[in-house]
Design an enzyme around this catalytic site. Structure first.
Site, PDB file in Angstrom:
ATOM      1  N   GLN A   1      -0.996   3.074  -0.016  1.00  0.00           N
ATOM      2  CA  GLN A   1      -0.618   4.147   0.845  1.00  0.00           C
ATOM      3  C   GLN A   1      -1.411   5.164   0.605  1.00  0.00           C
ATOM      4  O   GLN A   1      -1.451   6.104   1.474  1.00  0.00           O
ATOM      5  CB  GLN A   1       0.712   4.714   0.588  1.00  0.00           C
ATOM      6  CG  GLN A   1       2.014   3.551   0.716  1.00  0.00           C
ATOM      7  CD  GLN A   1       3.213   4.179   0.434  1.00  0.00           C
ATOM      8  OE1 GLN A   1       4.166   4.710   1.094  1.00  0.00           O
ATOM      9  NE2 GLN A   1       3.551   3.777  -0.773  1.00  0.00           N
ATOM     10  N   ASN A   2      -2.320   5.515  -0.354  1.00  0.00           N
ATOM     11  CA  ASN A   2      -3.023   6.286  -0.724  1.00  0.00           C
ATOM     12  C   ASN A   2      -4.219   6.456   0.315  1.00  0.00           C
ATOM     13  O   ASN A   2      -4.772   5.457   0.548  1.00  0.00           O
ATOM     14  CB  ASN A   2      -3.621   6.435  -2.000  1.00  0.00           C
ATOM     15  CG  ASN A   2      -2.408   6.770  -2.935  1.00  0.00           C
ATOM     16  OD1 ASN A   2      -1.172   7.067  -2.391  1.00  0.00           O
ATOM     17  ND2 ASN A   2      -2.447   6.618  -4.348  1.00  0.00           N
TER      18      ASN A   2
ATOM     19  N   HIS B   1      -2.608   3.271   5.031  1.00  0.00           N
ATOM     20  CA  HIS B   1      -2.800   4.528   5.862  1.00  0.00           C
ATOM     21  C   HIS B   1      -4.300   4.898   6.208  1.00  0.00           C
ATOM     22  O   HIS B   1      -4.424   6.043   6.449  1.00  0.00           O
ATOM     23  CB  HIS B   1      -2.232   5.522   5.298  1.00  0.00           C
ATOM     24  CG  HIS B   1      -0.540   5.250   5.235  1.00  0.00           C
ATOM     25  ND1 HIS B   1       0.173   5.812   4.251  1.00  0.00           N
ATOM     26  CD2 HIS B   1       0.124   4.573   6.045  1.00  0.00           C
ATOM     27  CE1 HIS B   1       1.287   5.499   4.527  1.00  0.00           C
ATOM     28  NE2 HIS B   1       1.378   4.612   5.394  1.00  0.00           N
TER      29      HIS B   1
ATOM     30  N   CYS C   1     -22.347  10.351  20.211  1.00  0.00           N
ATOM     31  CA  CYS C   1     -21.768  10.705  21.645  1.00  0.00           C
ATOM     32  C   CYS C   1     -21.262  11.961  21.730  1.00  0.00           C
ATOM     33  O   CYS C   1     -20.824  12.403  23.040  1.00  0.00           O
ATOM     34  CB  CYS C   1     -20.887   9.565  21.801  1.00  0.00           C
ATOM     35  SG  CYS C   1     -19.180   9.963  21.393  1.00  0.00           S
TER      36      CYS C   1
ATOM     37  N   GLY D   1       4.370   4.322  -8.583  1.00  0.00           N
ATOM     38  CA  GLY D   1       4.385   5.877  -7.902  1.00  0.00           C
ATOM     39  C   GLY D   1       4.702   5.949  -6.451  1.00  0.00           C
ATOM     40  O   GLY D   1       3.772   6.816  -5.626  1.00  0.00           O
TER      41      GLY D   1
END
Ligand code: NAD
Length: 246
Positions: A102-103, A120, A152, A189
């Site tokens: 998720q980090n 993520h 752009c 964690g």
């Protein structure tokens, strides 16, 4: 936590056929990156609306300097810790087959993990909201903000998901696929409070995986799906596991 528990967990990991890891902000705490919630967290110091897509698009001049401060001046200087290296070594030894994180800090890749599914996204990459041009933040000139696309002229954004954005489809499918194949899932964690990321270890459990959780605290996973809770800091627990994984 007894040495028998550590030995038992190490044996399960060693004998696994398709072990995966699922990591959250806790694995990077010992690299000096605070979690997003709770005491001393990132959101106790900064306003989370800076990372709301609509707000970012309409106020890039307010958001970009703070984003630079958090994700490039601060996250950018963090280095992998012993837990990141232990996870990379387990992959090199053929034990871990996939790592879902998720980090957004890129520390697993820096430590040498290769099969990393970034649920993520990744703060160290930038993306143009107009033409989808990608660039590494280290190569961009962040001295003039907001940052606009060199191709752009569209607004550039860090390539991690902001509030209001979907999970990248490819990362979601790869993560779910890994969860369905896994026989062991090491959860490191994570509170399990962030959805849909928390579905990944749950899917592994449903597919028959043994869930080994490493966390100094209890999480939502502990009560619902964890089989073995190794209570402690990630670097310390991997240090103990390594004695039996050699
Ligand atoms: P969280 O912030 O909700 O919870 C962190 C968890 O880590 C807690 O359960 C805590 O007990 C545990 N922990 C604390 N120190 C630890 C240590 N030394 N070793 C092992 N565990 C430890 O984390 P989350 O569940 O990942 O959710 C936060 C969301 O915020 C994620 O979606 C992530 O994208 C994002 N985030 C990322 C980073 C990063 O990239 N490093 C940092 C903060 C937040």
């Amino acid at each position: 936590m007894s040495s028998t528990e550590i030995q038992n967990a190490a044996e399960i990991i060693r004998l696994s056929k398709h072990c995966m890891a699922f990591t959250g902000a806790g694995v990077s705490v010992e690299s000096g990156i605070p979690p997003f919630r709770g005491e001393n967290s990132i959101w106790s110091r900064y306003d989370p609306s800076l990372l709301e897509l609509r707000y970012f698009k309409s106020h890039p001049e307010t958001c970009w300097p703070v984003i630079k401060e958090i994700f490039y001046d601060f996250f950018g200087k963090a280095k992998p810790n012993a837990a990141h290296y232990a996870l990379a070594k387990l992959e090199q030894d053929g034990i871990i087959r996939a790592l879902v994180t998720q980090n957004i800090d890129n520390l697993h890749q820096e430590a040498g993990s290769r099969e990393v599914y970034e649920f993520h996204g990744n703060s160290q990459r930038l993306v143009c909201l107009q033409c989808d041009f990608h660039e590494m933040a280290a190569e961009a000139d962040l001295s003039v903000l907001p940052l606009y696309c060199p191709k752009c002229g569209g607004l550039m954004k860090p390539d991690f998901i902001f509030f209001g954005e979907q999970i990248p489809e490819k990362a979601y499918q790869l993560s779910m696929g890994a969860a369905r194949k896994s026989d062991v899932c090491i959860v490191v964690g994570s509170t399990g409070e962030v959805m849909p990321a928390a579905l990944i270890p749950a899917e592994a459990k449903r597919s028959g995986a043994v869930i080994i959780e490493i966390n100094p605290e209890e999480s939502l996973f502990t009560r619902d799906i964890t089989d073995i809770h190794l209570r402690g800091k990630a670097s310390e627990i991997f240090g103990l596991l390594n004695q039996y994984l050699k």
